[in-house]
Design a protein around this motif. Structure first.
Motif, PDB file in Angstrom:
ATOM      1  N   GLY A   1       0.796  -1.212   0.000  1.00 51.56           N
ATOM      2  CA  GLY A   1       0.000   0.000   0.000  1.00 51.56           C
ATOM      3  C   GLY A   1       0.837   1.274   0.000  1.00 51.56           C
ATOM      4  O   GLY A   1       2.065   1.235  -0.157  1.00 51.56           O
ATOM      5  N   TYR A   2       0.159   2.406   0.200  1.00 50.38           N
ATOM      6  CA  TYR A   2       0.827   3.711   0.164  1.00 50.38           C
ATOM      7  C   TYR A   2       1.863   3.882   1.281  1.00 50.38           C
ATOM      8  O   TYR A   2       2.682   4.804   1.205  1.00 50.38           O
ATOM      9  N   VAL A   3       1.821   3.058   2.315  1.00 52.64           N
ATOM     10  CA  VAL A   3       2.789   3.195   3.400  1.00 52.64           C
ATOM     11  C   VAL A   3       4.212   3.126   2.859  1.00 52.64           C
ATOM     12  O   VAL A   3       5.114   3.837   3.340  1.00 52.64           O
ATOM     13  N   TYR A   4       4.425   2.275   1.848  1.00 52.52           N
ATOM     14  CA  TYR A   4       5.768   2.173   1.288  1.00 52.52           C
ATOM     15  C   TYR A   4       6.155   3.467   0.580  1.00 52.52           C
ATOM     16  O   TYR A   4       7.311   3.887   0.634  1.00 52.52           O
ATOM     17  N   MET A   5       5.202   4.106  -0.081  1.00 51.55           N
ATOM     18  CA  MET A   5       5.488   5.388  -0.724  1.00 51.55           C
ATOM     19  C   MET A   5       5.906   6.430   0.317  1.00 51.55           C
ATOM     20  O   MET A   5       6.861   7.186   0.098  1.00 51.55           O
ATOM     21  N   PHE A   6       5.186   6.465   1.457  1.00 50.47           N
ATOM     22  CA  PHE A   6       5.542   7.437   2.489  1.00 50.47           C
ATOM     23  C   PHE A   6       6.948   7.184   3.027  1.00 50.47           C
ATOM     24  O   PHE A   6       7.696   8.122   3.311  1.00 50.47           O
TER      25      PHE A   6
ATOM     26  N   GLY B   1       0.181   4.327   7.859  1.00 57.87           N
ATOM     27  CA  GLY B   1       1.020   3.293   8.464  1.00 57.87           C
ATOM     28  C   GLY B   1       0.857   1.915   7.888  1.00 57.87           C
ATOM     29  O   GLY B   1       1.740   1.067   8.049  1.00 57.87           O
ATOM     30  N   GLY B   2      -0.275   1.665   7.186  1.00 58.85           N
ATOM     31  CA  GLY B   2      -0.510   0.352   6.623  1.00 58.85           C
ATOM     32  C   GLY B   2      -0.379  -0.749   7.657  1.00 58.85           C
ATOM     33  O   GLY B   2      -0.849  -0.617   8.789  1.00 58.85           O
ATOM     34  N   SER B   3       0.284  -1.818   7.291  1.00 55.87           N
ATOM     35  CA  SER B   3       0.526  -2.931   8.210  1.00 55.87           C
ATOM     36  C   SER B   3       1.909  -2.877   8.840  1.00 55.87           C
ATOM     37  O   SER B   3       2.318  -3.812   9.528  1.00 55.87           O
ATOM     38  N   TYR B   4       2.654  -1.780   8.627  1.00 61.12           N
ATOM     39  CA  TYR B   4       4.009  -1.680   9.148  1.00 61.12           C
ATOM     40  C   TYR B   4       3.981  -1.304  10.620  1.00 61.12           C
ATOM     41  O   TYR B   4       3.155  -0.493  11.056  1.00 61.12           O
ATOM     42  N   SER B   5       4.928  -1.858  11.376  1.00 57.61           N
ATOM     43  CA  SER B   5       5.142  -1.379  12.736  1.00 57.61           C
ATOM     44  C   SER B   5       5.892  -0.056  12.676  1.00 57.61           C
ATOM     45  O   SER B   5       6.478   0.297  11.645  1.00 57.61           O
TER      46      SER B   5
ATOM     47  N   ALA C   1       9.535  -0.666  11.841  1.00 55.99           N
ATOM     48  CA  ALA C   1       9.771  -1.010  10.446  1.00 55.99           C
ATOM     49  C   ALA C   1       9.673   0.219   9.548  1.00 55.99           C
ATOM     50  O   ALA C   1      10.492   0.412   8.634  1.00 55.99           O
ATOM     51  N   PHE C   2       8.686   1.078   9.814  1.00 55.62           N
ATOM     52  CA  PHE C   2       8.522   2.283   9.003  1.00 55.62           C
ATOM     53  C   PHE C   2       9.718   3.225   9.169  1.00 55.62           C
ATOM     54  O   PHE C   2      10.283   3.716   8.187  1.00 55.62           O
ATOM     55  N   VAL C   3      10.095   3.481  10.433  1.00 57.38           N
ATOM     56  CA  VAL C   3      11.227   4.375  10.696  1.00 57.38           C
ATOM     57  C   VAL C   3      12.497   3.809  10.081  1.00 57.38           C
ATOM     58  O   VAL C   3      13.307   4.542   9.488  1.00 57.38           O
ATOM     59  N   GLY C   4      12.682   2.501  10.205  1.00 55.02           N
ATOM     60  CA  GLY C   4      13.874   1.886   9.628  1.00 55.02           C
ATOM     61  C   GLY C   4      13.961   2.080   8.131  1.00 55.02           C
ATOM     62  O   GLY C   4      15.016   2.426   7.595  1.00 55.02           O
ATOM     63  N   LEU C   5      12.828   1.858   7.439  1.00 53.31           N
ATOM     64  CA  LEU C   5      12.813   2.051   5.986  1.00 53.31           C
ATOM     65  C   LEU C   5      13.036   3.514   5.619  1.00 53.31           C
ATOM     66  O   LEU C   5      13.801   3.825   4.694  1.00 53.31           O
ATOM     67  N   PHE C   6      12.377   4.426   6.332  1.00 51.91           N
ATOM     68  CA  PHE C   6      12.509   5.851   6.020  1.00 51.91           C
ATOM     69  C   PHE C   6      13.962   6.293   6.170  1.00 51.91           C
ATOM     70  O   PHE C   6      14.501   6.998   5.303  1.00 51.91           O
TER      71      PHE C   6
ATOM     72  N   PHE D   1       6.707  11.925  -8.758  1.00 52.16           N
ATOM     73  CA  PHE D   1       6.966  10.678  -9.468  1.00 52.16           C
ATOM     74  C   PHE D   1       6.655   9.473  -8.581  1.00 52.16           C
ATOM     75  O   PHE D   1       6.084   8.475  -9.047  1.00 52.16           O
ATOM     76  N   TYR D   2       7.020   9.536  -7.300  1.00 54.49           N
ATOM     77  CA  TYR D   2       6.744   8.412  -6.401  1.00 54.49           C
ATOM     78  C   TYR D   2       5.246   8.181  -6.266  1.00 54.49           C
ATOM     79  O   TYR D   2       4.783   7.036  -6.195  1.00 54.49           O
ATOM     80  N   PHE D   3       4.477   9.269  -6.222  1.00 50.88           N
ATOM     81  CA  PHE D   3       3.025   9.122  -6.124  1.00 50.88           C
ATOM     82  C   PHE D   3       2.468   8.438  -7.374  1.00 50.88           C
ATOM     83  O   PHE D   3       1.598   7.557  -7.288  1.00 50.88           O
ATOM     84  N   VAL D   4       2.951   8.822  -8.547  1.00 49.82           N
ATOM     85  CA  VAL D   4       2.498   8.210  -9.794  1.00 49.82           C
ATOM     86  C   VAL D   4       2.826   6.722  -9.811  1.00 49.82           C
ATOM     87  O   VAL D   4       1.976   5.868 -10.125  1.00 49.82           O
ATOM     88  N   ALA D   5       4.078   6.373  -9.457  1.00 49.72           N
ATOM     89  CA  ALA D   5       4.492   4.967  -9.487  1.00 49.72           C
ATOM     90  C   ALA D   5       3.717   4.136  -8.472  1.00 49.72           C
ATOM     91  O   ALA D   5       3.293   3.006  -8.755  1.00 49.72           O
ATOM     92  N   ALA D   6       3.522   4.677  -7.253  1.00 46.92           N
ATOM     93  CA  ALA D   6       2.789   3.949  -6.221  1.00 46.92           C
ATOM     94  C   ALA D   6       1.336   3.729  -6.638  1.00 46.92           C
ATOM     95  O   ALA D   6       0.767   2.643  -6.425  1.00 46.92           O
ATOM     96  N   THR D   7       0.717   4.737  -7.230  1.00 45.13           N
ATOM     97  CA  THR D   7      -0.670   4.609  -7.657  1.00 45.13           C
ATOM     98  C   THR D   7      -0.803   3.588  -8.780  1.00 45.13           C
ATOM     99  O   THR D   7      -1.795   2.840  -8.850  1.00 45.13           O
ATOM    100  N   LEU D   8       0.192   3.506  -9.652  1.00 43.64           N
ATOM    101  CA  LEU D   8       0.181   2.455 -10.680  1.00 43.64           C
ATOM    102  C   LEU D   8       0.182   1.069 -10.035  1.00 43.64           C
ATOM    103  O   LEU D   8      -0.490   0.146 -10.519  1.00 43.64           O
TER     104      LEU D   8
END
Length: 461
Positions: free
Chosen positions: A63-68, A211-215, A218-223, A263-270
């Motif tokens: 989901g969009y959580v990865y985009m954020f 936040g989606g399903s991320y803890s 996990a979110f802070v680590g990815l960011f 661009f990230y929003f476009v790719a995530a929405t695709l």
């Protein structure tokens, strides 16, 4: 269309060889890249397979959580553009990050940075090579491994012929392709879902939340991984050195950061559209599947070329950077006496071939595009980034602090990756970067105090 596109890239590389008369031409295009060209080239360079196919694939599954989380890249580009990139232009004659590290931390700092830069470039190249195979396999139904080999061969050809001049010219062509045809694909795809409202009704609610399903960990680590993972990596620093002055460096970098959000929003929405329409496909196949299924026949070749443009522009940038880094930061410091211009150019072109081959092999063993990127970032974010930023922002010249930080950060990242990541879910890059910073500050304080005590005058008794 694809064949014509590949031929055009090679022709650009071959005709550009006439402009490459010195190491400076090959490495930084003669320091003549004004900010609009710098922006287009930089945007094309960092919007690679991870930002397009990888982003769509992860948004498909998470989901969009990865985009954020991925917005860490855009934030990094904005901050570097406003506060750091202009400072790079203070280093006259610099071509690589190693040049800056040598100025502040000596030859050992240059060598370590050079080795880590090459490992980083090879890893990210592997991700782009895998993305090339994914696009060709999904759109033309050709086997992935031969597709990787052919696509990388084209990248190696034009990169080795024309160096930075060829890379920047092809980047501008590729920037136009991705800027036009990726949004066109999104417009066509949204029409199939019944517009934005139809898309929202077709996908799980969790895919639309922050936040989606991320803890939280996990979110802070990815960011943080994305924030630091490509900060001033060799190709981006090299692009900055290619500008004529700090004004061009600031504008180009900051505009790239702003463009990244869109661009990230476009790719995530695709990716979400692909989930709504074709939920049974593999995540990394999200964008290629939409292209084949939805784009009119007359445009398919152009859109596939745009997808390959996104990937190949990044691949060529890292190829060129790896070759320049090896000659300047690894070969020259270890070889006594000077190296002639022709020999340097021959070495840089030869290294382009070698690194391209190694990256192709790496692409055949990693499980996904994003996994390849995360592995590559482990060579950079927890080692070089913090000492480099401290040098640029605060002028530090503490060699013990820099070397201690690089070694401690690399060791902590490796230990966490092997023994603790699966147990905690925390990305090793976060741990490695924290250890890197603590080691730098501690070593700097210890060596400064020792120096102060040694230089303190004796008092009379």
């Amino acid at each position: 269309m694809l064949l014509a596109y590949f031929v055009l890239l090679v022709v650009i590389g071959v005709q550009t060889i006439r402009k490459v008369k010195s190491e400076e031409d090959f490495a930084v295009a003669g320091n003549r890249i004004v900010w609009p060209v710098f922006f287009g080239s930089l945007a094309a360079s960092f919007l690679g397979g991870g930002a397009s196919l990888g982003m769509a694939g992860k948004s498909f599954s998470d989901g969009y959580v990865y985009m954020f989380a991925f917005f860490g890249y855009a934030v990094s580009f904005l901050l570097v553009g406003l506060f750091v990139a202009p400072r790079l232009k203070r280093y006259a004659g610099a071509h690589t990050v190693g040049d800056v590290m040598d100025e502040h931390y000596g030859r050992a700092g240059r060598l370590l940075t050079g080795v880590l830069s090459i490992l980083l470039c090879a890893g990210i190249l592997g991700a782009q090579a895998l993305a090339i195979g994914t696009v060709v396999n999904a759109t033309l139904d050709l086997p992935q491994r031969p597709s990787i080999a052919v696509g990388m061969a084209v990248v190696v050809l034009y990169s080795s012929f024309g160096g930075a001049w060829a890379v920047i010219q092809t980047d501008m062509l590729q920037f136009v392709f991705l800027g036009v045809f990726i949004p066109v694909t999104l417009i066509l795809a949204l029409g199939e879902t019944g517009g934005p409202s139809g898309l929202v009704e077709s996908i799980p609610d969790a895919h639309l939340t922050f936040g989606g399903s991320y803890s939280a960990a996990a979110f802070v680590g990815l960011f943080v991984a994305f924030l630091l993972g490509e900060t001033l990596v060799p190709p981006y620093a090299q692009r900055t050195f290619s500008t004529p002055d700090s004004k061009h460096a600031r504008r180009g970098f900051a505009l790239t950061g702003i463009f990244a959000f869109l661009f990230y929003f476009v790719a995530a929405t695709l990716g979400l559209v692909a989930l709504a329409l074709y939920p049974d496909i593999e995540p990394d196949q999200a964008i290629p599947t939409l292209v084949i299924k939805l784009v009119p026949a007359g445009l398919v070749g152009l859109v596939v070329a745009a997808l390959l443009a996104v990937v190949m522009s990044t691949a060529s940038s890292y190829l060129n950077a790896a070759a320049v880094v090896f000659v300047k930061d690894v070969y020259q410091p270890l070889v006594r006496g000077g190296t002639g211009v022709r020999r340097k150019l021959a070495l840089e072109r030869g290294l382009t071939l070698l690194v391209g081959g190694l990256a192709t092999l790496f692409a055949l063993v990693v499980p996904s595009i994003v996994d390849a990127l995360i592995y590559a970032y482990s060579f950079w974010a927890p080692t070089v980034v913090i000492p480099l930023l401290i040098a640029l922002l605060f002028g530090s010249r503490s060699k013990p602090a820099a070397l201690s930080a690089i070694i401690a950060g690399a060791a902590a990242t490796l230990i966490w990756l092997v023994w603790f990541q699966d147990r905690t879910g925390l990305d090793p890059i976060v741990v490695g970067a924290a250890v890197n910073l603590v080691a730098f500050v501690t070593a700097h304080a210890v060596t400064r105090n020792r120096g102060g005590r040694r230089n303190r005058p004796r008092t009379a008794v």
